[in-house]
Write a protein that holds these residues in place. Sequence first.
Motif, PDB file in Angstrom:
ATOM      1  N   ASN A   1       0.831  -1.199   0.000  1.00 25.61           N
ATOM      2  CA  ASN A   1       0.000   0.000   0.000  1.00 25.61           C
ATOM      3  C   ASN A   1       0.868   1.253   0.000  1.00 25.61           C
ATOM      4  OD1 ASN A   1      -1.428   2.241   1.740  1.00 25.61           O
ATOM      5  ND2 ASN A   1      -3.056   1.052   0.751  1.00 25.61           N
ATOM      6  N   LEU A   2       1.871   1.291   0.869  1.00 26.20           N
ATOM      7  CA  LEU A   2       2.765   2.455   0.936  1.00 26.20           C
ATOM      8  C   LEU A   2       3.541   2.637  -0.358  1.00 26.20           C
ATOM      9  CD1 LEU A   2       4.155   2.150   4.572  1.00 26.20           C
ATOM     10  CD2 LEU A   2       2.707   3.980   3.661  1.00 26.20           C
ATOM     11  N   THR A   3       4.036   1.543  -0.920  1.00 18.53           N
ATOM     12  CA  THR A   3       4.788   1.612  -2.178  1.00 18.53           C
ATOM     13  C   THR A   3       3.935   2.206  -3.285  1.00 18.53           C
ATOM     14  OG1 THR A   3       6.114  -0.300  -1.532  1.00 18.53           O
ATOM     15  CG2 THR A   3       6.073   0.253  -3.871  1.00 18.53           C
ATOM     16  N   GLN A   4       2.706   1.740  -3.399  1.00 19.45           N
ATOM     17  CA  GLN A   4       1.803   2.256  -4.433  1.00 19.45           C
ATOM     18  C   GLN A   4       1.529   3.746  -4.232  1.00 19.45           C
ATOM     19  OE1 GLN A   4      -1.448  -0.497  -3.943  1.00 19.45           O
ATOM     20  NE2 GLN A   4      -0.689  -1.857  -5.553  1.00 19.45           N
ATOM     21  N   ARG A   5       1.318   4.127  -2.997  1.00 17.97           N
ATOM     22  CA  ARG A   5       1.046   5.540  -2.711  1.00 17.97           C
ATOM     23  C   ARG A   5       2.260   6.411  -3.011  1.00 17.97           C
ATOM     24  NH1 ARG A   5      -1.444   5.728   3.164  1.00 17.97           N
ATOM     25  NH2 ARG A   5      -1.487   7.952   2.688  1.00 17.97           N
ATOM     26  N   ILE A   6       3.450   5.930  -2.659  1.00 16.18           N
ATOM     27  CA  ILE A   6       4.673   6.692  -2.926  1.00 16.18           C
ATOM     28  C   ILE A   6       4.901   6.821  -4.430  1.00 16.18           C
ATOM     29  CG2 ILE A   6       7.199   6.635  -2.741  1.00 16.18           C
ATOM     30  CD1 ILE A   6       6.757   5.423   0.106  1.00 16.18           C
ATOM     31  N   LEU A   7       4.695   5.733  -5.163  1.00 17.71           N
ATOM     32  CA  LEU A   7       4.894   5.778  -6.612  1.00 17.71           C
ATOM     33  C   LEU A   7       3.938   6.755  -7.291  1.00 17.71           C
ATOM     34  CD1 LEU A   7       5.488   1.998  -7.394  1.00 17.71           C
ATOM     35  CD2 LEU A   7       7.162   3.863  -7.541  1.00 17.71           C
ATOM     36  N   ASN A   8       2.777   6.993  -6.709  1.00 11.23           N
ATOM     37  CA  ASN A   8       1.794   7.903  -7.293  1.00 11.23           C
ATOM     38  C   ASN A   8       1.989   9.361  -6.866  1.00 11.23           C
ATOM     39  OD1 ASN A   8       0.381   6.002  -8.839  1.00 11.23           O
ATOM     40  ND2 ASN A   8      -0.753   5.315  -7.047  1.00 11.23           N
ATOM     41  N   LEU A   9       2.931   9.613  -5.962  1.00 12.85           N
ATOM     42  CA  LEU A   9       3.152  10.986  -5.495  1.00 12.85           C
ATOM     43  C   LEU A   9       3.799  11.835  -6.587  1.00 12.85           C
ATOM     44  CD1 LEU A   9       4.505  10.508  -1.858  1.00 12.85           C
ATOM     45  CD2 LEU A   9       2.378  11.601  -2.535  1.00 12.85           C
ATOM     46  N   THR A  10       3.371  13.085  -6.657  1.00 10.92           N
ATOM     47  CA  THR A  10       3.992  14.035  -7.576  1.00 10.92           C
ATOM     48  C   THR A  10       4.568  15.232  -6.826  1.00 10.92           C
ATOM     49  OG1 THR A  10       1.850  15.102  -7.925  1.00 10.92           O
ATOM     50  CG2 THR A  10       2.508  13.403  -9.521  1.00 10.92           C
ATOM     51  N   ASP A  11       4.274  15.342  -5.547  1.00 11.68           N
ATOM     52  CA  ASP A  11       4.737  16.462  -4.729  1.00 11.68           C
ATOM     53  C   ASP A  11       6.128  16.151  -4.152  1.00 11.68           C
ATOM     54  OD1 ASP A  11       5.202  18.429  -2.812  1.00 11.68           O
ATOM     55  OD2 ASP A  11       3.120  18.472  -2.131  1.00 11.68           O
ATOM     56  N   ASP A  12       7.135  16.872  -4.659  1.00 11.49           N
ATOM     57  CA  ASP A  12       8.513  16.641  -4.208  1.00 11.49           C
ATOM     58  C   ASP A  12       8.695  16.901  -2.715  1.00 11.49           C
ATOM     59  OD1 ASP A  12       9.338  15.849  -6.695  1.00 11.49           O
ATOM     60  OD2 ASP A  12      10.359  17.729  -7.195  1.00 11.49           O
ATOM     61  N   LYS A  13       7.945  17.853  -2.174  1.00 11.19           N
ATOM     62  CA  LYS A  13       8.059  18.151  -0.740  1.00 11.19           C
ATOM     63  C   LYS A  13       7.719  16.922   0.101  1.00 11.19           C
ATOM     64  CE  LYS A  13       7.081  23.085  -1.004  1.00 11.19           C
ATOM     65  NZ  LYS A  13       6.147  24.151  -0.607  1.00 11.19           N
ATOM     66  N   ILE A  14       6.667  16.224  -0.275  1.00 12.25           N
ATOM     67  CA  ILE A  14       6.261  15.025   0.470  1.00 12.25           C
ATOM     68  C   ILE A  14       7.296  13.921   0.284  1.00 12.25           C
ATOM     69  CG2 ILE A  14       4.508  13.216   0.684  1.00 12.25           C
ATOM     70  CD1 ILE A  14       2.422  15.337  -0.097  1.00 12.25           C
ATOM     71  N   LEU A  15       7.810  13.778  -0.933  1.00 10.02           N
ATOM     72  CA  LEU A  15       8.842  12.759  -1.180  1.00 10.02           C
ATOM     73  C   LEU A  15      10.087  13.025  -0.331  1.00 10.02           C
ATOM     74  CD1 LEU A  15       8.447  12.380  -5.044  1.00 10.02           C
ATOM     75  CD2 LEU A  15       7.919  10.659  -3.308  1.00 10.02           C
ATOM     76  N   TYR A  16      10.499  14.297  -0.236  1.00 15.71           N
ATOM     77  CA  TYR A  16      11.659  14.628   0.598  1.00 15.71           C
ATOM     78  C   TYR A  16      11.381  14.366   2.078  1.00 15.71           C
ATOM     79  CZ  TYR A  16      14.238  16.628  -3.301  1.00 15.71           C
ATOM     80  OH  TYR A  16      14.924  16.785  -4.466  1.00 15.71           O
ATOM     81  N   LYS A  17      10.159  14.620   2.524  1.00 17.75           N
ATOM     82  CA  LYS A  17       9.794  14.332   3.915  1.00 17.75           C
ATOM     83  C   LYS A  17       9.895  12.840   4.194  1.00 17.75           C
ATOM     84  CE  LYS A  17       6.650  18.166   4.843  1.00 17.75           C
ATOM     85  NZ  LYS A  17       5.254  18.545   5.168  1.00 17.75           N
ATOM     86  N   ILE A  18       9.409  12.028   3.270  1.00 11.72           N
ATOM     87  CA  ILE A  18       9.493  10.565   3.425  1.00 11.72           C
ATOM     88  C   ILE A  18      10.957  10.138   3.453  1.00 11.72           C
ATOM     89  CG2 ILE A  18       9.008   8.352   2.305  1.00 11.72           C
ATOM     90  CD1 ILE A  18       6.410   9.696   1.214  1.00 11.72           C
ATOM     91  N   SER A  19      11.757  10.700   2.566  1.00 12.33           N
ATOM     92  CA  SER A  19      13.176  10.363   2.509  1.00 12.33           C
ATOM     93  C   SER A  19      13.881  10.717   3.819  1.00 12.33           C
ATOM     94  CB  SER A  19      13.834  11.098   1.335  1.00 12.33           C
ATOM     95  OG  SER A  19      15.200  10.806   1.273  1.00 12.33           O
ATOM     96  N   ARG A  20      13.605  11.922   4.339  1.00 15.27           N
ATOM     97  CA  ARG A  20      14.228  12.336   5.610  1.00 15.27           C
ATOM     98  C   ARG A  20      13.778  11.445   6.766  1.00 15.27           C
ATOM     99  NH1 ARG A  20      13.206  17.465   3.488  1.00 15.27           N
ATOM    100  NH2 ARG A  20      11.394  17.725   4.821  1.00 15.27           N
ATOM    101  N   LEU A  21      12.513  11.073   6.778  1.00 16.44           N
ATOM    102  CA  LEU A  21      12.004  10.179   7.823  1.00 16.44           C
ATOM    103  C   LEU A  21      12.716   8.832   7.777  1.00 16.44           C
ATOM    104  CD1 LEU A  21       9.954   9.453  10.061  1.00 16.44           C
ATOM    105  CD2 LEU A  21       8.438   8.681   8.238  1.00 16.44           C
ATOM    106  N   LEU A  22      12.856   8.267   6.580  1.00 13.60           N
ATOM    107  CA  LEU A  22      13.530   6.977   6.446  1.00 13.60           C
ATOM    108  C   LEU A  22      15.006   7.085   6.818  1.00 13.60           C
ATOM    109  CD1 LEU A  22      11.877   5.658   3.168  1.00 13.60           C
ATOM    110  CD2 LEU A  22      11.454   4.889   5.503  1.00 13.60           C
ATOM    111  N   ASP A  23      15.656   8.182   6.425  1.00 12.72           N
ATOM    112  CA  ASP A  23      17.065   8.389   6.790  1.00 12.72           C
ATOM    113  C   ASP A  23      17.220   8.501   8.303  1.00 12.72           C
ATOM    114  OD1 ASP A  23      17.802   8.343   4.148  1.00 12.72           O
ATOM    115  OD2 ASP A  23      17.975  10.530   3.957  1.00 12.72           O
TER     116      ASP A  23
END
Length: 80
Positions: free
Chosen positions: A9-31
Motif C-alpha cells: 500500500n505504501l509503495t503504491q502511494r509513494i509511486l503515485n506521489l507528484t509532490d517533491d516536498k512530500i517525497l523529501y519528507k518521506i526520505s528524511r524520515l527513512l534516513d
Amino acid sequence: MNSEALKINLTQRILNLTDDKILYKISRLLDKENVVGFDVNGNPIYENEYVNDINSALNLLSEGKLETYSSEEVKRKILR
C-alpha cells in the motif's frame, strides 16, 4: 492490515506521489530511522546518532581532548 499489505500500500502511494516536498519528507524520515547497528544491550543505533558520535569524536581528537591508547597499552590493560 499485515506488514506485507502495508508495504504494498505504501509503495503504491509513494509511486503515485507528484509532490517533491512530500517525497523529501518521506526520505528524511527513512534516513532518520535508518538502523546501522546495535549497542551491547541490543538497542538500535540509528545512522544520524552514529554520524553525530563520530563527528563529535573527530572534533575532540582535533582539539587534543580525546583519550586514546596505543595497541600496547590496550594489550597491557586486557592482559592484567
